[in-house]
Design an enzyme around this catalytic site. Structure first.
Site, PDB file in Angstrom:
ATOM      1  N   PHE A 201      -3.879  11.176   3.212  1.00 14.98           N
ATOM      2  CA  PHE A 201      -4.219   9.776   3.447  1.00 14.98           C
ATOM      3  C   PHE A 201      -3.060   9.046   4.115  1.00 14.98           C
ATOM      4  O   PHE A 201      -1.891   9.280   3.784  1.00 14.98           O
ATOM      5  CB  PHE A 201      -4.509   9.060   2.121  1.00 14.98           C
ATOM      6  N   ASP A 202      -3.402   8.147   5.010  1.00 16.78           N
ATOM      7  CA  ASP A 202      -2.452   7.121   5.413  1.00 16.78           C
ATOM      8  C   ASP A 202      -2.300   6.171   4.215  1.00 16.78           C
ATOM      9  O   ASP A 202      -3.153   6.148   3.325  1.00 16.78           O
ATOM     10  CB  ASP A 202      -2.990   6.376   6.635  1.00 16.78           C
ATOM     11  N   ALA A 203      -1.228   5.394   4.201  1.00 16.78           N
ATOM     12  CA  ALA A 203      -0.999   4.491   3.059  1.00 16.78           C
ATOM     13  C   ALA A 203      -1.505   3.080   3.348  1.00 16.78           C
ATOM     14  O   ALA A 203      -2.547   2.655   2.841  1.00 16.78           O
ATOM     15  CB  ALA A 203       0.483   4.478   2.697  1.00 16.78           C
ATOM     16  N   ASP A 204      -0.790   2.340   4.205  1.00 17.17           N
ATOM     17  CA  ASP A 204      -1.136   0.945   4.458  1.00 17.17           C
ATOM     18  C   ASP A 204      -2.503   0.822   5.118  1.00 17.17           C
ATOM     19  O   ASP A 204      -2.777   1.458   6.139  1.00 17.17           O
ATOM     20  CB  ASP A 204      -0.094   0.291   5.369  1.00 17.17           C
TER      21      ASP A 204
ATOM     22  N   VAL B 135      -7.305  10.961   6.448  1.00 17.78           N
ATOM     23  CA  VAL B 135      -8.008   9.689   6.335  1.00 17.78           C
ATOM     24  C   VAL B 135      -7.053   8.566   6.720  1.00 17.78           C
ATOM     25  O   VAL B 135      -5.950   8.463   6.164  1.00 17.78           O
ATOM     26  CB  VAL B 135      -8.507   9.447   4.893  1.00 17.78           C
TER      27      VAL B 135
END
Length: 493
Positions: free
Chosen positions: A278-281, A433
């Site tokens: 996953f990306d974070a922000d 994602v």
């Protein structure tokens, strides 16, 4: 030293008693192999594999394949070697049976790629169609040795051929059909069809390009062997035709998915759960308002004449912070802009940050069902950790990769590859994602499945243009996606 002293010899060196001959046969076979290697290397890089993997593979596989091709030839033409066995080692005279080389290469490939944790079917799709080019070039080595020919024809047969082909097809006091050339042309046609029409309209799963190769080569070789008069026999049957029939059957069964069903729990047909990164922000952590206000504060402090719209602020989402600020500030000003941005962003971090809706529910499902999950972000590692802790998501992840952990940033796939390496998992089954175009492109640049999360409707059109594998508007939708029975990568040859 003499170049081209005769038709079969590329280079001859004589120094005293030392005598070395380098045959055209060897030059052309090696040239074909190197070209196929270079083409395969380009394909492998597109799915995230570096030069080292293909180098090691090629340097070990090539001599083994030649050995296998020679052994196969000698077994089925033993009468030619029985009286003088030392000639078994005279491979420059010709006598390599490609089927023996292919079988040896396939066996070696199985053990090599399994030991490296690489999906054999996926990497094989990158390699096998290119073997047709190597074979087409190698057939010219047969031409130089006056091999791979057909029945007797009259001189008029060659009226449309270059004279050097006609002259070298004069064998045993008669002109012969140039079956080497017919097979070579067939191989080139097959290569073009497989990497264009087949890949686009027929391929459905890993391994299909391999199966297309064995079918095509099996058919071409079977037809060619009908006319060849210098073939290997087992009794009254031509060995190459028997082997070609086996190849065709294996290819058809493979395309039909029979092996996937019979060997569903055995490498390389066993389907693995995807690794989910996953990306974070904007994907797991709702930081958009914090980021927007941080940029507004930075420009109000340093460039009050610039009034950024929400659409312009959206363009900062995804790329590294330095890269975004460098579009508005001179090189000498960027460091100061970074300082102002970070002072505001870090100081207000905890009052803004929270988990994205349904992030916890999704992560609970993935952990409970045995999925390997991680975070890959363009933010500083410590700040990603801070955001995950503040939003209550820190305990879910096996790895977190931040800006300082990589050399190249998204859309370069390096951060995703580093995450898989740290998790000690292969990257052949990977979902990434993210909510930014650079996230989708990073996945695409290594042949991974991309899920574009539309967290802000204003990003929808930009994300659509990147053509992600999936688009979702709520993270909970991803649960149904990971349940799908499919190959978790994309072919990007």
């Amino acid at each position: 030293m003499r170049l081209f002293p005769d038709l079969k010899t590329f280079l001859e060196i004589e120094i005293g008693s030392f005598h070395l001959r380098i045959a055209w046969y060897a030059i052309l076979i090696v040239t074909g192999a190197i070209i196929a290697y270079r083409m395969s290397l380009r394909n492998a890089k597109k799915i995230g594999y570096g030069k080292e993997l293909l180098e090691d593979y090629f340097l070990m596989m090539m001599p083994l394949a030649i050995l296998g091709a020679r052994v196969w030839y000698v077994i089925f033409d033993w009468a030619s070697f029985a009286s003088e066995p030392i000639r078994i080692f005279y491979i420059w005279e010709g006598g390599l049976a490609i089927h023996g080389g292919l079988i040896t290469g396939i066996i070696f490939s199985y053990f090599f790629f399994r030991s490296k944790g690489v999906n054999l079917l996926r990497i094989g799709d990158c390699i096998m169609p290119n073997v047709l080019i190597a074979q087409a070039i190698g057939r010219w080595g047969n031409f130089m040795n006056q091999e791979a020919y057909g029945g007797i024809v009259n001189e008029e047969y060659f009226r449309m051929f270059p004279s050097f082909i006609k002259d070298n097809m004069y064998i045993d006091s008669a002109y012969r059909q140039p079956m080497f050339l017919i097979e070579g042309i067939g191989n080139v046609i097959g290569f073009i069809l497989i990497i264009t029409l087949f890949k686009r309209f027929i391929r459905k799963k890993n391994g299909d390009m391999i199966f297309a190769y064995v079918i095509w080569y099996g058919v071409i070789r079977f037809i060619v062997e009908i006319y060849r008069t210098d073939a290997l026999y087992a009794g009254s049957l031509k060995i190459a035709q028997i082997t070609s029939i086996v190849f065709i059957l294996v290819g058809l069964l493979g395309l039909a998915g029979v092996f996937d069903r019979l060997f569903k729990n055995v490498y390389p047909f066993k389907k693995e759960k995807p690794v989910v990164l996953f990306d974070a922000d904007g994907t797991l952590i709702d930081t958009q308002k914090l980021i927007f206000d941080s940029f507004r504060h930075t420009f109000a402090t340093l460039k009050p004449e610039v009034q950024l719209t929400d659409e312009e602020l959206l363009l900062f989402m995804g790329p590294p912070l330095y890269e975004g600020l460098a579009k508005y500030f001179d090189e000498s000003e960027v460091d100061k802009a970074l300082e102002v941005y970070r002072d505001f962003n870090h100081g207000r971090h905890d009052e803004y940050v929270k988990a994205v809706n349904h992030a916890k529910e999704l992560l609970d499902y993935l952990k409970e069902n045995g999925y390997e999950i991680g975070v890959v972000s363009s933010k500083m590692h410590w700040l990603v950790d801070k955001g995950l802790i503040q939003s209550g998501l820190a305990d879910y992840f096996d790895v977190v990769v931040g800006r300082e952990d990589v050399t190249h940033f998204k859309p370069n796939p390096e951060p995703l590859l580093i995450a898989c390496k740290e998790m000690r998992v292969p990257h052949d089954n990977l979902i990434y994602v993210g909510d930014a175009t650079s996230d989708v492109q990073a996945a695409q640049n290594m042949g991974a499945v991309s899920i574009a999360f539309v967290n802000d409707p204003r990003m929808k059109e930009a994300l659509i243009k990147t053509k992600p594998s999936y688009m979702v508007y709520d993270l909970i939708e991803i649960i149904e996606i990971v349940k799908e029975d499919r190959t978790w990568n994309e072919l990007v040859m």
